[in-house]
Design a protein around this motif. Structure first.
Motif, PDB file in Angstrom:
ATOM      1  N   TYR A  55      -9.602  51.629  27.259  1.00  0.00           N
ATOM      2  CA  TYR A  55     -11.122  51.702  26.773  1.00  0.00           C
ATOM      3  C   TYR A  55     -11.865  52.356  28.303  1.00  0.00           C
ATOM      4  CZ  TYR A  55     -10.324  50.243  22.096  1.00  0.00           C
ATOM      5  OH  TYR A  55      -9.903  49.959  21.126  1.00  0.00           O
ATOM      6  N   GLN A  56     -12.851  53.038  27.891  1.00  0.00           N
ATOM      7  CA  GLN A  56     -13.641  53.446  29.321  1.00  0.00           C
ATOM      8  C   GLN A  56     -14.949  52.933  29.051  1.00  0.00           C
ATOM      9  OE1 GLN A  56     -12.543  57.414  28.296  1.00  0.00           O
ATOM     10  NE2 GLN A  56     -10.673  56.244  27.852  1.00  0.00           N
ATOM     11  N   GLY A  57     -15.985  52.463  30.093  1.00  0.00           N
ATOM     12  CA  GLY A  57     -17.188  52.274  29.973  1.00  0.00           C
ATOM     13  C   GLY A  57     -18.233  53.100  30.174  1.00  0.00           C
ATOM     14  N   TYR A  58     -19.253  53.343  29.846  1.00  0.00           N
ATOM     15  CA  TYR A  58     -20.095  54.372  30.489  1.00  0.00           C
ATOM     16  C   TYR A  58     -21.435  53.630  31.122  1.00  0.00           C
ATOM     17  CZ  TYR A  58     -22.855  53.753  25.844  1.00  0.00           C
ATOM     18  OH  TYR A  58     -23.467  53.274  24.637  1.00  0.00           O
ATOM     19  N   LYS A  59     -21.966  54.479  31.770  1.00  0.00           N
ATOM     20  CA  LYS A  59     -23.174  53.874  32.709  1.00  0.00           C
ATOM     21  C   LYS A  59     -24.553  53.682  32.007  1.00  0.00           C
ATOM     22  CE  LYS A  59     -21.052  55.575  36.992  1.00  0.00           C
ATOM     23  NZ  LYS A  59     -21.554  56.436  38.342  1.00  0.00           N
ATOM     24  N   ASP A  60     -24.606  54.187  30.694  1.00  0.00           N
ATOM     25  CA  ASP A  60     -25.823  54.260  30.117  1.00  0.00           C
ATOM     26  C   ASP A  60     -26.397  53.176  29.800  1.00  0.00           C
ATOM     27  OD1 ASP A  60     -24.960  56.969  30.280  1.00  0.00           O
ATOM     28  OD2 ASP A  60     -25.058  57.535  28.452  1.00  0.00           O
ATOM     29  N   SER A  61     -27.664  52.823  29.692  1.00  0.00           N
ATOM     30  CA  SER A  61     -28.605  51.666  29.072  1.00  0.00           C
ATOM     31  C   SER A  61     -29.771  52.201  28.343  1.00  0.00           C
ATOM     32  CB  SER A  61     -28.882  50.933  30.417  1.00  0.00           C
ATOM     33  OG  SER A  61     -29.894  50.094  29.923  1.00  0.00           O
ATOM     34  N   TYR A  62     -29.990  51.242  27.402  1.00  0.00           N
ATOM     35  CA  TYR A  62     -30.990  51.519  26.237  1.00  0.00           C
ATOM     36  C   TYR A  62     -31.791  50.208  26.059  1.00  0.00           C
ATOM     37  CZ  TYR A  62     -28.501  55.631  25.347  1.00  0.00           C
ATOM     38  OH  TYR A  62     -28.017  56.934  25.608  1.00  0.00           O
ATOM     39  N   LEU A  63     -33.017  50.555  25.588  1.00  0.00           N
ATOM     40  CA  LEU A  63     -33.887  49.552  25.236  1.00  0.00           C
ATOM     41  C   LEU A  63     -34.248  49.609  23.724  1.00  0.00           C
ATOM     42  CD1 LEU A  63     -36.534  49.560  28.422  1.00  0.00           C
ATOM     43  CD2 LEU A  63     -34.982  47.483  27.650  1.00  0.00           C
ATOM     44  N   PHE A  64     -34.200  48.797  23.115  1.00  0.00           N
ATOM     45  CA  PHE A  64     -34.568  48.678  21.641  1.00  0.00           C
ATOM     46  C   PHE A  64     -35.826  48.120  21.277  1.00  0.00           C
ATOM     47  CE2 PHE A  64     -34.543  46.958  17.087  1.00  0.00           C
ATOM     48  CZ  PHE A  64     -34.382  48.104  16.624  1.00  0.00           C
TER      49      PHE A  64
END
Length: 807
Positions: free
Chosen positions: A307-316
C-alpha cells in the motif's frame, strides 16, 4: 506525591516540620473544634499555631519564586485570614493547606463526595483550590485541582464538590495554590459530606434490559463502506469510506463519505475528493475535521509493492458538509496517528509513504497558521512508530504511546513509551505484556482524564496469526515511574469459526476491539475477532475504572471485526458500524446499543446552558430539572481501526445551589484540548442527560498563556531508557505484506492470510476447507508463485476442483 521540580524530600519535609512543631510546642489559644457539619478544624485561622502558621495549617509549594504567607486582619469574619502572595515567579507555586496529620486532616470515606467552600479575594487569575489525599498504603499524594478562582476584589464565596473519594483514602488535605504573581486571601473554610444518593429506581424495561442493556439493528443500512467515524458537533456522524478497501472503486475513482443524522435515521452521501481509505483524522478546535493522507495505491498483483500513502490533506466542514484541500504533508502517511495538543496544534506519526516504506517523518499542523508546517519547523526523532500508533496527550503536554497499533509486531523495546516533543526525547515505559501481540488492541484514557490512567485491551498479530488474547493492562501516568500492571482478563463470549458461534475456550480473546467512554464514567468494550480478518467474536462488556472489573452485558448481534467502529452518540447510546472480513465483503448493517442506564427511569434534563462558549478556568452555570451527582465533558469520537487517542472524559467539579449548578472548568488545556465537547449531567443513579454541545477554547484564564505553571508533573523523569533523535533518514523498510495478506491470491481487497490459524493443518485440503468455510470464492493466482500450495494442479485457480484430491 511531590509537586513538579521539587527535590525528592522538600514537600514532605515542610509538612513534617509543621506537624513536629505542633507536637512539641504550646498552643496559644484553645483549638476551635469542627462544627457538627463542618469537618474543618480552625476554618477561620483564629487559633494560632507555633511558628507563623495557624493551627492545623501548613505551607507548601515549589519552584523559583518569591513569596509570603501572612495571617492578616483583613478577614471575612472574625479577626484573621490567610494571604498567600507571589511577587516574582519563574516557575512553581505556593500553597496554604490543611496540615497533613491525623490531628488536622479531615477523615473521609471512600466512595463519598464532599462539598468544599471558602471565602476569598484575589489579585491574580492564577489561583486554584487544590486537593491532596492520604492513601493508607502509599501515603500522602496529590489528588486534583478542583476549581480556578476568578479575580475578585471583594470577599467572594467559592464552593465545589469533590469527585468520589478513591478507594484506600482515609483523609484529605486541601487549600489554595497560587501559581502566578499576585495574591489570594482566604477565610472561613467549610467541608461537608454530601448526603447519600437516592435509592435505586425501578426498572423501566425488561429485567434483561435493566441488567445488560439492549441492541437494535437499525432498518436503514450504511450506504458506504465506512471505516472512519467522526461525531460532529451538530450531532451528526461523518462516515468516511474513500474507496472502502475496494480496488474496483479505486480504479473507477469512486470515493465516498456519508453523513448520518441520528435524529432522522437518514444518510446523505457526500462527494469525496480522494481515497481517504485508512487516512488519519482529528477534530480541530473550531469543529472542522482534519483528514490526513489515505490510499494513493493498492498493492501490486504480484505482491512486490505494498500500500502507498499520499501527502494530500483535507478539511471537512460540518456546516457545509464538504471537503476543502489544505497544503500537503511533508510525507505520505497511510495509517497515521493524529493527536490534538493543548494549543490546538496536531501531531502525526507513522504510516506508509508513497513508496510503501514506513514514514519516519513527524508532522505538525499549526492551528495559528492553519497548515502543515515544513519539516524543518517540526522536531524529528527519525523513528518509525508503526501504523496507527496510539499517541495519547498527557496532562503535562507529553505524548504517551500506549503500545496499541495496527499490523504485526510492535516497535522495538518495551512497546510503550513517553514522547516529550519539546525535549525531543523518547522514554521507554515498562510493563506491557506480550507487546508484539497488541496488534489492533484498543487503548483509552480512563474516566476521568484527571486521573491519568490508561487501559489497553486485547490484540493479536496478523503476521503470526495466533489466537487473539484476553490481556488488559493499566498504567497510572501520575506515578513517578509509570509502569503497566496487569488488569482483569477480557470476558469471553462466542466465536464463529465459519459454522456458527461456539463458546471461547482457554485464553482466547479478541483483536479489533472497540472501546467507548460512557457518560456514567464507565467504558464499553465490544466487537472483535479471533484471527486476522476472520472468526468474529461476539462479546460485549462494561469496564468500571473504580473497581477495575468487567461486567458482561448484551452482545451486538452483528459481526464487528476489521474496519469496524463504535462510538458514543449525544443521546448516550453507542453506535457500531462495519466489518470487512478476509473475503472482501462488507457488513452495511448498523447497530445501536442502549446501556442499562437508559432503563433506570427518567433522565435528568439540562434545562439551560448560560453560555456555550467556554474558556479554561471558567465557572460555567447550567440549570437542571432535578438534582445531579456529577457532570463531565466527553470529546466526540474520531475513530478508526480500534484507535481514538483523543477520546477523553473530563470531570467538571460542581458547585450546587438547588437546580442551579456551577461547573468548574479545568484550567489545563492538556487535560481537555480545545474544541467541541458533549456536556452530560448525571444523576446519583448514573443516569445521564442528553448531551448539550459546548465549545472549549482559550486559555484565557492563564496570565502567561501557559498551562504548565500549576500542572503537577506526576511522572517526573521516568527511569526507562531515554533516546534522543536518531540519524536522519528517509524511511523505514516495510514488508509489502504488512497488512497480513498474501497477494499471490485473489484481488487486492481479498485477504488470504500469510499465516493460517494454528488449528488449520498446513495441507492444501485443510487450508482450502478453511477458506471455503469463510466464504472465499474462486481465487485467481497472481503471477507464477504459489507459496501456500493452494493450486496443486497449476490451473491458475487456487482451491479448485483438482487441488484438494488426496492432499
Amino acid at each position: 506525591m511531590r509537586t513538579p521540580g521539587n527535590p525528592p524530600t522538600s514537600r514532605r519535609t515542610t509538612a513534617l516540620l509543621a506537624v513536629g512543631a505542633l507536637t512539641t510546642g504550646l498552643l496559644l489559644t484553645a483549638p476551635q473544634p469542627a462544627s457538627a457539619a463542618n469537618l474543618i478544624k480552625n476554618p477561620g485561622f483564629e487559633t494560632a499555631g507555633t511558628g507563623d502558621m495557624p493551627y492545623c495549617w501548613e505551607k507548601s509549594g515549589w519552584g523559583d519564586n518569591d513569596f509570603t504567607f501572612t495571617t492578616t486582619a483583613d478577614a471575612h469574619t472574625g479577626g484573621k485570614a490567610m494571604k498567600v502572595e507571589l511577587t516574582r515567579r519563574v516557575d512553581g507555586d505556593r500553597k496554604a493547606l490543611i496540615t497533613e496529620s491525623a490531628e488536622c486532616a479531615p477523615v473521609v470515606t471512600p466512595g463519598k463526595q464532599y462539598d468544599l467552600g471558602l471565602w476569598y479575594k484575589t489579585t491574580t487569575p492564577d489561583a486554584a483550590i487544590t486537593l491532596f489525599r492520604h492513601d493508607t498504603t502509599a501515603g500522602w499524594q496529590y489528588w486534583t485541582d478542583l476549581k480556578t478562582l476568578d479575580m475578585q476584589a471583594a470577599w467572594t464565596e467559592a464552593t465545589v464538590r469533590t469527585p468520589e473519594v478513591p478507594a484506600g483514602t482515609d483523609r484529605i488535605s486541601w487549600g489554595v495554590s497560587v501559581y502566578g504573581t499576585g495574591s489570594a486571601t482566604t477565610d472561613d473554610y467549610t467541608m461537608e459530606q454530601v448526603a447519600d444518593p437516592v435509592p435505586e429506581p425501578g426498572c423501566t424495561g425488561t429485567a434483561e434490559e435493566c441488567a445488560d442493556g439492549s441492541w437494535e439493528v437499525l432498518p436503514a443500512q450504511n450506504p458506504v463502506r465506512s471505516m472512519h467515524s467522526v461525531v460532529l458537533h451538530n450531532g451528526k456522524v461523518l462516515l468516511i469510506a474513500g474507496s472502502g478497501n475496494d480496488p474496483e472503486m479505486f480504479e473507477a475513482g469512486t470515493f465516498t463519505s456519508a453523513v448520518y443524522d441520528p435524529s432522522s435515521g437518514s444518510y446523505k452521501v457526500i462527494p469525496t475528493p480522494d481515497d481517504m481509505f485508512c487516512a488519519g483524522h482529528v477534530q480541530l478546535k473550531d469543529g472542522r475535521v482534519l483528514v490526513m493522507s489515505g490510499n494513493k495505491g493498492y498493492p501490486s498483483a504480484d505482491g512486490t509493492i505494498g500500500y502507498q500513502g499520499y501527502k494530500d490533506s483535507y478539511l471537512f466542514d460540518p456546516e457545509t458538509e464538504s471537503y476543502t484541500k489544505t497544503n500537503d504533508m511533508n510525507d505520505g502517511h497511510w495509517y497515521p496517528s493524529a493527536t490534538i495538543l493543548g494549543n490546538g496544534d496536531v501531531l502525526s506519526f507513522g504510516g506508509l509513504r508513497e513508496d510503501s516504506t514506513g514514514s519516519v517523518t513527524a508532522e505538525r499542523w499549526s492551528d495559528a497558521e492553519q497548515q502543515w508546517l515544513p519539516t524543518w519547523k517540526v522536531n524529528q526523532t527519525w523513528s518509525y512508530w508503526g501504523l496507527y500508533p496510539s499517541m495519547i496527550l498527557m496532562q503535562d503536554g507529553r505524548l504517551f504511546y500506549s503500545g496499541s497499533h495496527v499490523f504485526g509486531n510492535n516497535i522495538p523495546g518495551t512497546g510503550s513509551a513517553m514522547y516529550d516533543y519539546d525535549a525531543n526525547t523518547i522514554t521507554q515505559v515498562p510493563g506491557l505484556r506480550n507487546k508484539d501481540e497488541r496488534d489492533q488492541s484498543a487503548s483509552v484514557l480512563l474516566p476521568p482524564a484527571q486521573d491519568q490512567k490508561v487501559l489497553t485491551l486485547g490484540g493479536g498479530n496478523i503476521d503470526s496469526n495466533p489466537d487473539a488474547n484476553r490481556l488488559t493492562d493499566i498504567i497510572d501516568l501520575k506515578q513517578p515511574n509509570p509502569s503497566y500492571v496487569a488488569g482483569p482478563p477480557l470476558p469471553q463470549g462466542t466465536v464463529d469459526y465459519g459454522n456458527g458461534p461456539v463458546p471461547q475456550t482457554g485464553d482466547q480473546g479478541k483483536m479489533y476491539v472497540s472501546a467507548v467512554l460512557l457518560p456514567d464514567g464507565k467504558v464499553l468494550e465490544t466487537g472483535g475477532a479471533l484471527h486476522n480478518r476472520a472468526n468474529p467474536v461476539f462479546e460485549t462488556s462494561v469496564f468500571d475504572p473504580a473497581t477495575e472489573t468487567f461486567d458482561p452485558v448484551a452482545v451486538d448481534p452483528e459481526a464487528r471485526g476489521y474496519h469496524s467502529s463504535a462510538f458514543l452518540l449525544p443521546d448516550g447510546r453507542v453506535m457500531t458500524t462495519g466489518d470487512n472480513p478476509g473475503n472482501g465483503s462488507w457488513n452495511h448493517n448498523v447497530s445501536v446499543y442502549s446501556p442499562p442506564y437508559l432503563f433506570k427511569g427518567e433522565r435528568p434534563v439540562i434545562t439551560s446552558v448560560i453560555d456555550t462558549e467556554w474558556n479554561y478556568g471558567d465557572t460555567q452555570r447550567i440549570t437542571v430539572d432535578r438534582p445531579i451527582a456529577k457532570a463531565e465533558l466527553i470529546r466526540p469520537a474520531a475513530v478508526t481501526h480500534s484507535s481514538d487517542p483523543n477520546q477523553r472524559f473530563v470531570d467538571l467539579p460542581l458547585s450546587v445551589d438547588g437546580n442551579t449548578i456551577d461547573l468548574n472548568v479545568t484550567s489545563n488545556p492538556n487535560l481537555a484540548p480545545p474544541g467541541w465537547y458533549m456536556l452530560f449531567a448525571v444523576d446519583a443513579n448514573g443516569v445521564p442527560s442528553v448531551a448539550k454541545w459546548v465549545h472549549l477554547q482559550g486559555p484565557g484564564a492563564l496570565a502567561a498563556q501557559d498551562a504548565s505553571a500549576h500542572v503537577h508533573d506526576f511522572a517526573e523523569a521516568p527511569a526507562g531508557k531515554v533516546t534522543k533523535p536518531g540519524r536522519k533518514r528517509a524511511s523505514q523498510p516495510v514488508s509489502p505484506t504488512v497488512s497480513g495478506c498474501d497477494r499471490h491470491y485473489g484481488s487486492a481487497n481479498v485477504c488470504v492470510p500469510t499465516t493460517f490459524p494454528d488449528e488449520v493443518k498446513p495441507t492444501t485440503t485443510a487450508r482450502c476447507t478453511w477458506l471455503k468455510d469463510h466464504d472465499y470464492g474462486p481465487l485467481k493466482i497472481n503471477g507464477k508463485d504459489d507459496p501456500l500450495k493452494l493450486d496443486r494442479n497449476r490451473d491458475g485457480t487456487a482451491c479448485g476442483k483438482g487441488d484438494t484430491k488426496g492432499r
